[in-house]
Design a protein around this motif. Structure first.
Motif, mmCIF file in Angstrom:
data_model
loop_
_atom_site.group_PDB
_atom_site.id
_atom_site.type_symbol
_atom_site.label_atom_id
_atom_site.label_comp_id
_atom_site.label_asym_id
_atom_site.label_seq_id
_atom_site.Cartn_x
_atom_site.Cartn_y
_atom_site.Cartn_z
ATOM 1 N N LYS A 36 3.879 14.894 -10.089
ATOM 2 C CA LYS A 36 4.174 15.227 -11.488
ATOM 3 C C LYS A 36 3.020 16.003 -12.115
ATOM 4 C CE LYS A 36 7.329 11.364 -12.416
ATOM 5 N NZ LYS A 36 7.568 10.153 -13.220
ATOM 6 N N GLU A 37 1.780 15.548 -11.856
ATOM 7 C CA GLU A 37 0.624 16.267 -12.388
ATOM 8 C C GLU A 37 0.578 17.683 -11.847
ATOM 9 O OE1 GLU A 37 -2.771 13.946 -11.443
ATOM 10 O OE2 GLU A 37 -2.393 12.439 -13.012
ATOM 11 N N LEU A 38 0.878 17.802 -10.547
ATOM 12 C CA LEU A 38 0.887 19.130 -9.935
ATOM 13 C C LEU A 38 1.959 20.006 -10.565
ATOM 14 C CD1 LEU A 38 -0.181 21.061 -7.803
ATOM 15 C CD2 LEU A 38 1.448 20.063 -6.172
ATOM 16 N N GLU A 39 3.139 19.394 -10.807
ATOM 17 C CA GLU A 39 4.193 20.155 -11.465
ATOM 18 C C GLU A 39 3.763 20.598 -12.859
ATOM 19 O OE1 GLU A 39 7.507 17.556 -11.380
ATOM 20 O OE2 GLU A 39 8.056 17.992 -9.287
ATOM 21 N N GLY A 40 3.104 19.670 -13.593
ATOM 22 C CA GLY A 40 2.611 20.024 -14.924
ATOM 23 C C GLY A 40 1.574 21.132 -14.861
ATOM 24 N N LEU A 41 0.640 20.986 -13.905
ATOM 25 C CA LEU A 41 -0.382 22.015 -13.741
ATOM 26 C C LEU A 41 0.240 23.354 -13.338
ATOM 27 C CD1 LEU A 41 -3.155 19.962 -11.898
ATOM 28 C CD2 LEU A 41 -3.181 20.738 -14.275
ATOM 29 N N THR A 42 1.266 23.280 -12.489
ATOM 30 C CA THR A 42 1.951 24.504 -12.078
ATOM 31 C C THR A 42 2.628 25.169 -13.278
ATOM 32 O OG1 THR A 42 2.332 23.584 -9.872
ATOM 33 C CG2 THR A 42 3.689 25.462 -10.541
ATOM 34 N N ALA A 43 3.272 24.322 -14.127
ATOM 35 C CA ALA A 43 3.913 24.868 -15.323
ATOM 36 C C ALA A 43 2.868 25.489 -16.254
ATOM 37 C CB ALA A 43 4.692 23.766 -16.048
ATOM 38 N N ASP A 44 1.722 24.773 -16.440
ATOM 39 C CA ASP A 44 0.642 25.319 -17.264
ATOM 40 C C ASP A 44 0.126 26.630 -16.689
ATOM 41 O OD1 ASP A 44 0.834 23.236 -19.020
ATOM 42 O OD2 ASP A 44 -0.795 22.061 -18.115
ATOM 43 N N LEU A 45 -0.030 26.631 -15.369
ATOM 44 C CA LEU A 45 -0.519 27.844 -14.718
ATOM 45 C C LEU A 45 0.454 28.999 -14.919
ATOM 46 C CD1 LEU A 45 -2.567 29.259 -12.914
ATOM 47 C CD2 LEU A 45 -1.321 28.393 -10.924
ATOM 48 N N ASN A 46 1.748 28.704 -14.783
ATOM 49 C CA ASN A 46 2.747 29.753 -15.001
ATOM 50 C C ASN A 46 2.717 30.248 -16.442
ATOM 51 O OD1 ASN A 46 3.622 29.588 -12.340
ATOM 52 N ND2 ASN A 46 5.184 28.043 -12.805
ATOM 53 N N ARG A 47 2.577 29.277 -17.377
ATOM 54 C CA ARG A 47 2.502 29.668 -18.785
ATOM 55 C C ARG A 47 1.258 30.505 -19.064
ATOM 56 N NH1 ARG A 47 2.868 25.107 -20.545
ATOM 57 N NH2 ARG A 47 0.706 24.597 -21.101
ATOM 58 N N LYS A 48 0.134 30.081 -18.487
ATOM 59 C CA LYS A 48 -1.100 30.842 -18.663
ATOM 60 C C LYS A 48 -0.962 32.244 -18.069
ATOM 61 C CE LYS A 48 -3.524 27.596 -20.652
ATOM 62 N NZ LYS A 48 -3.913 27.732 -22.076
ATOM 63 N N GLN A 49 -0.298 32.329 -16.930
ATOM 64 C CA GLN A 49 -0.090 33.632 -16.323
ATOM 65 C C GLN A 49 0.772 34.522 -17.218
ATOM 66 O OE1 GLN A 49 1.539 32.636 -12.483
ATOM 67 N NE2 GLN A 49 -0.477 32.604 -11.487
ATOM 68 N N ASP A 50 1.820 33.902 -17.800
ATOM 69 C CA ASP A 50 2.657 34.667 -18.733
ATOM 70 C C ASP A 50 1.835 35.128 -19.933
ATOM 71 O OD1 ASP A 50 4.792 34.273 -17.068
ATOM 72 O OD2 ASP A 50 5.586 32.551 -18.174
ATOM 73 N N GLN B 173 0.825 -1.200 0.000
ATOM 74 C CA GLN B 173 0.000 0.000 0.000
ATOM 75 C C GLN B 173 0.864 1.256 0.000
ATOM 76 O OE1 GLN B 173 -2.543 -0.398 3.398
ATOM 77 N NE2 GLN B 173 -3.842 -2.002 2.463
ATOM 78 N N VAL B 174 1.979 1.158 0.774
ATOM 79 C CA VAL B 174 2.877 2.319 0.812
ATOM 80 C C VAL B 174 3.485 2.561 -0.573
ATOM 81 C CG1 VAL B 174 5.080 3.143 1.730
ATOM 82 C CG2 VAL B 174 3.375 2.132 3.266
ATOM 83 N N VAL B 175 3.920 1.476 -1.230
ATOM 84 C CA VAL B 175 4.495 1.610 -2.574
ATOM 85 C C VAL B 175 3.467 2.198 -3.534
ATOM 86 C CG1 VAL B 175 5.402 0.347 -4.556
ATOM 87 C CG2 VAL B 175 6.193 -0.211 -2.244
ATOM 88 N N ALA B 176 2.227 1.657 -3.464
ATOM 89 C CA ALA B 176 1.170 2.173 -4.334
ATOM 90 C C ALA B 176 0.889 3.640 -4.010
ATOM 91 C CB ALA B 176 -0.101 1.333 -4.178
ATOM 92 N N ALA B 177 0.832 3.911 -2.697
ATOM 93 C CA ALA B 177 0.582 5.296 -2.297
ATOM 94 C C ALA B 177 1.706 6.213 -2.757
ATOM 95 C CB ALA B 177 0.398 5.377 -0.775
ATOM 96 N N GLN B 178 2.958 5.702 -2.660
ATOM 97 C CA GLN B 178 4.099 6.488 -3.109
ATOM 98 C C GLN B 178 4.017 6.756 -4.614
ATOM 99 O OE1 GLN B 178 6.522 7.771 -1.118
ATOM 100 N NE2 GLN B 178 7.245 8.877 -2.950
ATOM 101 N N ALA B 179 3.608 5.702 -5.372
ATOM 102 C CA ALA B 179 3.449 5.873 -6.822
ATOM 103 C C ALA B 179 2.370 6.912 -7.123
ATOM 104 C CB ALA B 179 3.113 4.529 -7.469
#
Length: 346
Positions: free
Chosen positions: A86-100, A73-79
């Motif tokens: 990663k999704e958050l990082e992608g969304l953050t990058a999109d958000l930064n791009r949208k802000q630009d 469960q820990v491994v699955a949770a870690q995954a």
């Protein structure tokens, strides 16, 4: 229960070895009994310990299974966590791009707003300019219409004066191009380039008209040339017709520049002669009447800007809206006699 015997030194002395061995046997029995109890206790202890060990092993197995499950469960949770990161990082990058992009759009909108403001001001200025220009254009249109009427009026007066001199209106006309057209018989006999004496009065009238016109510098500055052109019918060879038409044009030009005391001589740079033979007919050469029309002398005035007449004609064809100011301008237009000569011919 058997009572234990007690031994004393006296007993040993009295009984000898017989008293010692039973006491030893009893002691060994007691030891054996004690060992038995010890073994029994050890067995029971081992039995209890074995049960506890089995229970502990089962608990350990269960715990290990739970640990393994928990680890999975820990491994699955870690995954899932890594994926979410990663999704958050992608969304953050999109958000930064949208802000630009939004910032860039904001800059563009600000620039476009300024541009729109400038264009609105420019449009306002252009509307004001067009409103003023419209009145001026309508006024100019009315003036040009007046000039066109004046031009035709003066040409008609020239025609009338020539008719008065000749006493015949059938031999002079005004062409669609504004040229004065005189038939062959006004100046020449058939096939001749010698000017008839009776035509000198017509030529003298033309000398007076052109000298009066060219004497005014404001008129002369618009004139490129005054062309005397000769034309024939198709009778005869092309070469003969070219020579005859050229000789006739030169005869008329020669008289204009030398007649009446060479009154036009000082304006000779404005005049020229040209012979076109049969190349520019105005009627069919298949009939005698058509041939007579083609045998002619034309007098035309060429302005320095040959496009003026075309521009005037195209402009007069425009259907422009009338305005109050234009109507007032038309009413205030000067009488025909107030126009300079260059307005008449251009």
């Amino acid at each position: 229960m058997r009572r234990a015997r007690s031994y004393s030194p006296s007993a040993v002395t009295e009984g000898g070895e017989q008293g010692f061995w039973p006491s030893y046997a009893d002691m060994m029995s007691a030891v054996a009994l004690i060992l038995f109890f010890l073994m029994l206790l050890s067995y029971i202890s081992n039995l209890i310990t074995g049960n506890d060990l089995r229970n502990t092993q089962e608990m350990l197995s269960d715990t290990q299974a739970q640990v393994a499950a928990t680890q999975s469960q820990v491994v699955a949770a870690q995954a899932e966590y890594d994926k979410a990161v990663k999704e958050l990082e992608g969304l953050t990058a999109d958000l930064n791009r949208k802000q630009d992009e939004l910032e860039a759009f904001a800059i563009q909108i600000a620039q476009q707003t300024d541009t729109i403001s400038e264009q609105e001001k420019l449009i306002g200025d252009q509307k004001a300019y067009l409103a003023a220009a419209n009145d001026e254009i309508v006024a100019m249109r009315n003036q040009m219409q007046t000039i066109a009427v004046l031009r035709l009026s003066i040409l008609n007066k020239i025609k009338e004066s020539i008719v008065d001199v000749m006493g015949d209106s059938s031999k002079v006309s005004i062409g669609d191009n504004g040229n004065i057209i005189l038939s062959e018989g006004v100046f020449f006999d058939l096939g001749s380039s010698a000017i008839k004496p009776e035509s000198e009065a017509v030529l003298n009238e033309l000398i007076d008209v052109f000298s009066a016109f060219l004497a005014n510098p404001e008129n002369a500055k618009y004139v490129d040339s005054i062309v005397i052109s000769g034309h024939t019918d198709s009778t005869g060879t092309d070469e003969d017709n070219r020579v005859l038409s050229t000789d006739r044009a030169n005869s008329v030009l020669g008289y204009l520049l030398t007649g009446k005391g060479a009154k036009l001589g000082k304006y000779a740079e404005y005049f020229c002669a040209a012979g076109y033979g049969e190349t520019r007919p105005v009627a069919s050469n298949d009939t005698a009447a058509g041939q007579a029309q083609n045998r002619r002398i034309e007098i035309s005035m060429i302005l320095k800007d040959e496009t003026v007449l075309d521009i005037v004609e195209q402009y007069l064809a425009l259907d422009l809206p009338e305005s109050k100011n234009a109507a007032q301008t038309a009413k205030a237009a000067p009488a025909p006699t107030d126009k300079p000569w260059y307005s008449i011919f251009g």
